[in-house]
Design an enzyme around this catalytic site. Structure first.
Site: not given
Ligand code: DOR
Ligand code: ZN
Length: 401
Positions: A282, A297
């Protein structure tokens, strides 16, 4: 074009031996002890050679958010982390809801020339949550996975229709399990409810369902129950941060969130017991300012192997062969590519790693534009020294310093 790697410990899902590996015209041509071939040679004595890694869950941010990451910086980050193939999410601007965006991304990836990629198309057009008519135009020879990752699909009926379409076109539905109405009350309930919903729909339709970034012990329990019942159309991934960090030590903002110690232990247990199909990062690069403003993220490509190796193999939970299954073989299978294993005729995509040296994460060394990591300063075993794609060195530690 020939490359010989000598004197290594060679490890993949089904072998672990001391020897050499020979790559010709991009493909693995021979493996064995003491191969005597005159060509470009790398001496990997004391090091380990494995299939390079394949990441099922990556955000390269192009088009639209190139200030966070672009295909070039993302590719450089991938190869520094030992990855030679990435599965790109569609939450770009525009959202990837057309073959036009898919083709533009893939041609840029090819032009940069460091990794292979699959570009996902969104489940709902422009993440509308409702319209799936664009799936009609998707070329299923190019696009095999659809996802609204970043968001869950809120409507049960829309997800049902999407799964039926996925069965018809033989595509995988990759689900970000999050019920947005429930999230403000409980992130845990939000993931659990949508995970059950997606599993039930996959059982009903027979669609291939891949659950992204599973993070709660309950969600993992629902997935393993379905697996035990024999539903081999259901696969799942866990992220390195969800197997390494608990809310006791980190409140780093990511979605799904860093969970409790019990959840971390449940993820580790599920990996050991074989219920987890793959580790996926991710990789979600953001600027310092966007993080300060609450963007969820973290970058993951350049820390995934050290974190996973230290948490899983160095700790004695699983073998290195098992780790290559999770980081290379199983993602290759889901993507339908001849990679992820060291077999004659497979792509000559390998990494050379040092398993013995403890090294601290230093985000200033990252090739990603994103420096957003919760692992800054933490020490891990497992450093990628070289990444080789189709017989060509695409990353070398010495040259990058
Ligand atoms: O923490 C995250 N960041 N989870 C997600 O599902 C999307 C991702 C992002 O695109 O920044
Ligand atoms: Zn996700």
């Amino acid at each position: 074009m020939e490359l010989l790697i000598k004197n290594a410990r060679i490890v993949d899902v089904s072998q672990d031996f001391a020897g050499d590996i020979y790559i010709v015209n991009g493909k693995i041509a021979a493996m064995g002890e003491s191969l005597a071939i005159k060509c470009e040679t790398i001496d990997a004595a004391g090091k380990v050679v494995m299939p390079s890694f394949i990441d099922m869950h990556v955000h390269f941010r192009e088009p639209g958010y190139e200030y966070k990451e672009d295909i070039e910086s993302g590719s450089r980050s991938a190869v520094r982390g030992g990855y030679t193939m990435v599965n790109l999410m569609g939450n770009t601007d525009p959202v990837c809801s057309s073959m036009d965006v898919v083709n533009k991304v893939l041609s840029r990836v090819e032009q940069v020339g460091l990794v292979d990629a699959h570009q996902c198309v969104s489940i709902t057009r422009d993440f509308s949550g409702s319209d799936i008519s664009h799936l009609e135009e998707v070329d299923e020879k190019v696009v095999t996975i659809i996802t609204d990752d970043g968001k869950g699909v809120q409507s049960n009926k829309v997800m049902l229709d999407a799964m039926l379409k996925a069965v018809e076109k033989d595509m995988v539905v990759m689900a970000h399990g999050e019920d947005e109405d429930i999230t403000p009350f409980s992130f845990r309930l939000s993931e659990n409810i949508e995970t059950i919903r997606d599993i039930e729909l996959a059982k009903y339709t027979g669609a291939k369902l891949h659950m992204a970034h599973v993070s709660t012990k309950e969600a993992m329990e629902y997935i393993l129950q379905a697996k035990v019942q024999g539903y081999d159309n259901i696969t799942c991934e866990v992220a390195p941060h969800h197997i390494y960090l608990s809310s006791d030590e980190s409140n780093y903002r990511v979605n799904p969130p860093i969970r409790e110690m019990e959840d971390v232990e449940a993820m580790l247990w599920a990996v050991e017991e074989g219920y987890v199909d793959m580790i996926a990062t991710d990789h979600a690069p953001h600027t310092v300012e966007d993080k300060q403003n609450g963007a969820p993220g973290m970058v993951g490509l350049e820390t995934a192997f050290p974190v996973s190796y230290t948490a899983l193999v160095k700790s004695g939970r699983i073998s290195l062969s098992k780790l290559t299954e999770l980081m290379s073989r199983n993602p290759a299978k889901l993507l339908g590519v001849k990679k992820g294993e060291l077999k004659i005729g497979y792509d000559g995509d390998v990494v050379i790693v040092d398993l013995d040296t403890l090294k601290a994460v230093d985000s200033s060394e990252f090739h990603s534009k994103g420096k957003n990591t919760p692992f800054e300063g933490m020490e891990f075993y497992g450093e990628v020294l070289k990444t080789i794609r189709k017989g060509v060195v695409v990353y070398s530690k010495e040259e990058s310093q």
